[in-house]
Design a protein around this motif. Structure first.
Motif, mmCIF file in Angstrom:
data_model
loop_
_atom_site.group_PDB
_atom_site.id
_atom_site.type_symbol
_atom_site.label_atom_id
_atom_site.label_comp_id
_atom_site.label_asym_id
_atom_site.label_seq_id
_atom_site.Cartn_x
_atom_site.Cartn_y
_atom_site.Cartn_z
ATOM 1 N N PHE A 1 0.828 -1.202 0.000
ATOM 2 C CA PHE A 1 0.000 0.000 0.000
ATOM 3 C C PHE A 1 0.865 1.254 0.000
ATOM 4 O O PHE A 1 1.936 1.299 0.606
ATOM 5 N N CYS A 2 0.383 2.295 -0.690
ATOM 6 C CA CYS A 2 1.052 3.592 -0.671
ATOM 7 C C CYS A 2 0.066 4.656 -1.126
ATOM 8 O O CYS A 2 -0.994 4.348 -1.683
ATOM 9 N N THR A 3 0.423 5.916 -0.903
ATOM 10 C CA THR A 3 -0.414 7.027 -1.343
ATOM 11 C C THR A 3 -0.263 7.198 -2.858
ATOM 12 O O THR A 3 0.661 6.645 -3.472
ATOM 13 N N PRO A 4 -1.134 7.971 -3.491
ATOM 14 C CA PRO A 4 -1.045 8.152 -4.949
ATOM 15 C C PRO A 4 0.266 8.814 -5.380
ATOM 16 O O PRO A 4 0.916 9.529 -4.604
ATOM 17 N N ALA A 5 0.649 8.587 -6.642
ATOM 18 C CA ALA A 5 1.819 9.238 -7.236
ATOM 19 C C ALA A 5 1.572 10.754 -7.289
ATOM 20 O O ALA A 5 0.431 11.196 -7.362
ATOM 21 N N PRO A 6 2.645 11.584 -7.236
ATOM 22 C CA PRO A 6 4.042 11.161 -7.306
ATOM 23 C C PRO A 6 4.679 10.819 -5.967
ATOM 24 O O PRO A 6 5.777 10.281 -5.932
ATOM 25 N N ASP A 7 4.005 11.140 -4.828
ATOM 26 C CA ASP A 7 4.657 10.920 -3.539
ATOM 27 C C ASP A 7 4.849 9.442 -3.229
ATOM 28 O O ASP A 7 5.907 9.041 -2.751
ATOM 29 N N CYS A 8 3.812 8.626 -3.453
ATOM 30 C CA CYS A 8 3.888 7.171 -3.232
ATOM 31 C C CYS A 8 4.423 6.837 -1.833
ATOM 32 O O CYS A 8 5.274 5.951 -1.677
ATOM 33 N N ILE A 9 3.920 7.533 -0.816
ATOM 34 C CA ILE A 9 4.385 7.312 0.556
ATOM 35 C C ILE A 9 3.901 5.941 1.029
ATOM 36 O O ILE A 9 2.709 5.650 0.981
ATOM 37 N N PRO A 10 4.800 5.069 1.464
ATOM 38 C CA PRO A 10 4.376 3.735 1.929
ATOM 39 C C PRO A 10 3.364 3.843 3.063
ATOM 40 O O PRO A 10 3.442 4.732 3.918
ATOM 41 N N ALA A 11 2.416 2.904 3.073
ATOM 42 C CA ALA A 11 1.360 2.903 4.083
ATOM 43 C C ALA A 11 1.306 1.540 4.766
ATOM 44 O O ALA A 11 1.674 0.517 4.188
ATOM 45 N N THR A 12 0.848 1.539 6.024
ATOM 46 C CA THR A 12 0.744 0.304 6.790
ATOM 47 C C THR A 12 -0.336 -0.602 6.187
ATOM 48 O O THR A 12 -1.251 -0.108 5.519
ATOM 49 N N PRO A 13 -0.211 -1.912 6.446
ATOM 50 C CA PRO A 13 0.761 -2.565 7.315
ATOM 51 C C PRO A 13 2.126 -2.750 6.642
ATOM 52 O O PRO A 13 2.207 -3.023 5.447
ATOM 53 N N TYR A 14 3.191 -2.573 7.451
ATOM 54 C CA TYR A 14 4.557 -2.829 7.004
ATOM 55 C C TYR A 14 4.982 -4.212 7.490
ATOM 56 O O TYR A 14 4.677 -4.604 8.612
ATOM 57 N N VAL A 15 5.733 -4.922 6.656
ATOM 58 C CA VAL A 15 6.250 -6.233 7.037
ATOM 59 C C VAL A 15 7.759 -6.266 6.813
ATOM 60 O O VAL A 15 8.309 -5.451 6.065
ATOM 61 N N THR A 16 8.429 -7.189 7.487
ATOM 62 C CA THR A 16 9.869 -7.360 7.338
ATOM 63 C C THR A 16 10.152 -8.464 6.334
ATOM 64 O O THR A 16 9.665 -9.592 6.477
ATOM 65 N N LEU A 17 10.947 -8.124 5.316
ATOM 66 C CA LEU A 17 11.319 -9.063 4.267
ATOM 67 C C LEU A 17 12.839 -9.208 4.233
ATOM 68 O O LEU A 17 13.557 -8.464 4.891
ATOM 69 N N LYS A 18 13.330 -10.158 3.429
ATOM 70 C CA LYS A 18 14.756 -10.470 3.443
ATOM 71 C C LYS A 18 15.330 -10.543 2.034
ATOM 72 O O LYS A 18 14.672 -10.995 1.089
ATOM 73 N N ALA A 19 16.579 -10.061 1.924
ATOM 74 C CA ALA A 19 17.378 -10.235 0.708
ATOM 75 C C ALA A 19 18.798 -10.548 1.157
ATOM 76 O O ALA A 19 19.143 -10.396 2.330
ATOM 77 N N GLU A 20 19.642 -10.985 0.245
ATOM 78 C CA GLU A 20 21.021 -11.317 0.612
ATOM 79 C C GLU A 20 21.957 -11.020 -0.554
ATOM 80 O O GLU A 20 21.538 -10.920 -1.711
ATOM 81 N N ALA A 21 23.230 -10.854 -0.219
ATOM 82 C CA ALA A 21 24.241 -10.546 -1.230
ATOM 83 C C ALA A 21 25.601 -10.972 -0.699
ATOM 84 O O ALA A 21 25.782 -11.227 0.494
ATOM 85 N N ASP A 22 26.572 -11.025 -1.606
ATOM 86 C CA ASP A 22 27.936 -11.372 -1.224
ATOM 87 C C ASP A 22 28.761 -10.141 -0.864
ATOM 88 O O ASP A 22 29.906 -10.269 -0.425
ATOM 89 N N HIS A 23 28.186 -8.952 -1.083
ATOM 90 C CA HIS A 23 28.895 -7.703 -0.838
ATOM 91 C C HIS A 23 27.864 -6.647 -0.464
ATOM 92 O O HIS A 23 26.708 -6.707 -0.935
ATOM 93 N N PRO A 24 28.209 -5.660 0.373
ATOM 94 C CA PRO A 24 27.215 -4.646 0.762
ATOM 95 C C PRO A 24 26.722 -3.774 -0.385
ATOM 96 O O PRO A 24 25.735 -3.052 -0.222
ATOM 97 N N SER A 25 27.389 -3.839 -1.535
ATOM 98 C CA SER A 25 26.907 -3.098 -2.702
ATOM 99 C C SER A 25 26.019 -3.951 -3.598
ATOM 100 O O SER A 25 25.606 -3.503 -4.667
ATOM 101 N N GLY A 26 25.715 -5.174 -3.164
ATOM 102 C CA GLY A 26 24.876 -6.052 -3.960
ATOM 103 C C GLY A 26 25.662 -6.830 -5.006
ATOM 104 O O GLY A 26 26.881 -6.917 -4.914
ATOM 105 N N PRO A 27 24.973 -7.411 -5.998
ATOM 106 C CA PRO A 27 23.525 -7.367 -6.229
ATOM 107 C C PRO A 27 22.757 -8.176 -5.185
ATOM 108 O O PRO A 27 23.241 -9.188 -4.685
ATOM 109 N N TRP A 28 21.543 -7.700 -4.897
ATOM 110 C CA TRP A 28 20.729 -8.282 -3.849
ATOM 111 C C TRP A 28 19.719 -9.273 -4.418
ATOM 112 O O TRP A 28 19.056 -8.994 -5.423
ATOM 113 N N ARG A 29 19.636 -10.422 -3.759
ATOM 114 C CA ARG A 29 18.704 -11.480 -4.160
ATOM 115 C C ARG A 29 17.571 -11.534 -3.133
ATOM 116 O O ARG A 29 17.796 -11.839 -1.957
ATOM 117 N N LYS A 30 16.358 -11.236 -3.560
ATOM 118 C CA LYS A 30 15.217 -11.295 -2.648
ATOM 119 C C LYS A 30 14.920 -12.752 -2.286
ATOM 120 O O LYS A 30 15.015 -13.640 -3.125
#
Length: 357
Positions: free
Chosen positions: A141-170
């Motif tokens: 969920f988010c507000t209309p464009a262009p702001d697109c402010i994220p809206a609740t509910p928020y959840v915690t998701l995970k990604a990983e990488a071999d370096h802090p610059s990525g590339p990130w794998r969801k």
């Protein structure tokens, strides 16, 4: 001739004393929410990374919620870029925390139906010595464009990488933890700083639940795991009551006095403007599992910030030599909204000690 004292926004003449700043205690909030009265000494530099200069318009409308780590002499700043596609995690790097090179998006929106289809943002990083784990905010969920402010509910998701610059794998196959009806995190379960203690990982996450229609109670909870690729167990009670109205965390351990300091942004309320992030607070304890709401202080607000006189957002702290650097978001001037913010820099002297009464 007397000297000038600055009290809030008033200049007061006094006789025979050196000029200095005197900060007023904050006025009482109209709904009676918790206040902090003590202050921690801080040196604010102001804006170091404005929005609107990222690649491919990734932060055209704002740069905020900075999370900084150091790796092999380089500072990696993962931050929320409000761009043409919404709020997404972006990356900037620096060697001095003052001059930043922006590298653009690190995460993209999930496909329709995915838990991060409207925002993939606010990531916290942890390295287990082999790979980097990213825990980020997802929402549908988010507000209309262009702001697109994220809206609740928020959840915690995970990604990983071999370096802090990525590339990130969801890793949609891994659900660290999520909202649970009837709890203090029924509407927000967003990631926070992770620390390791005796083989267990503790995440100090942002939690929120509507206590009544239109009234959101915000606090911090602890989620625990011994497997960063598995599920986390959430403590049944938060570390603070929701009346503290704080969210997001960054922790620092001071070895000289065996004390943990938890930096968080506070949500204030104004009769005309409503709720907004009005300050950065710090709490302290010697036991990560026991926190006292009396042990807190204001770190920075509109009184002692150099340039930000409106909304002041999420802090991230990191030790640099004999000082503690704190990055936080805010817009120059009296901007109390979500958009148009940049990343600011402030410093605290080490060793860090709780302020005196």
């Amino acid at each position: 001739m007397g000297k000038k004292w600055l009290i809030g926004c008033m200049l007061v003449w006094t006789a025979g004393v050196s000029a200095q700043k005197v900060y007023r205690a904050p006025e009482r909030y109209p709904d009676g929410r918790s206040q902090a009265v003590l202050r921690m000494d801080v040196e604010d530099e102001g804006l170091v990374m404005p929005c609107g200069t990222g690649p491919d318009s990734c932060d055209t409308y704002g740069a905020r919620e900075a999370v900084v780590i150091e790796h092999e002499g380089v500072y990696y700043l993962h931050y929320d870029g409000a761009g043409k596609d919404g709020w997404l995690s972006c990356l900037a790097t620096s060697t001095d925390l003052r001059h930043w090179t922006k590298h653009g998006l690190q995460l993209t929106l999930g496909e329709p139906g995915q838990p991060d289809s409207k925002s993939a943002s606010s990531p916290w990083l942890f390295c287990d010595g082999r790979k980097w784990h990213m825990f980020y905010v997802g929402t549908r969920f988010c507000t209309p464009a262009p702001d697109c402010i994220p809206a609740t509910p928020y959840v915690t998701l995970k990604a990983e990488a071999d370096h802090p610059s990525g590339p990130w794998r969801k890793r949609y196959d891994i659900v660290p933890f999520t909202n649970e009806a009837g709890t203090y995190y029924s509407d927000t379960a967003s990631p926070g700083d992770v620390v390791e203690q005796d083989g267990e990982y503790l995440m100090f996450f942002g939690a929120a639940a509507f206590t009544e229609p239109g009234k959101l109670g915000r606090t911090v909870g602890i989620a625990r795991t011994r497997d960063l690729n598995g599920a986390w167990t959430v403590d049944p009670q938060p570390i603070f009551p929701p009346t503290e109205q704080c969210e997001n965390t960054s922790l620092y351990y001071e070895p000289s006095n065996d004390t943990w300091f938890l930096f968080t942004n506070h949500i204030g309320i104004h009769p005309d403007r409503g709720e907004y992030t009005d300050a950065i607070w710090v709490y302290w304890t010697r036991d990560l599992n026991q926190w006292n709401t009396e042990d807190k202080a204001i770190v920075i607000d509109c009184q002692n910030a150099e340039q930000v006189k409106g909304a002041i957002g999420m802090p991230s702290v990191i030790k640099v030599g004999d000082r503690l650097a704190m990055l936080y978001d805010g817009a120059t001037g009296e901007n109390h909204g979500h958009m148009g913010r940049g990343i600011n820099l402030a410093w605290l002297s080490l060793p860090l000690t709780p302020p005196a009464e």
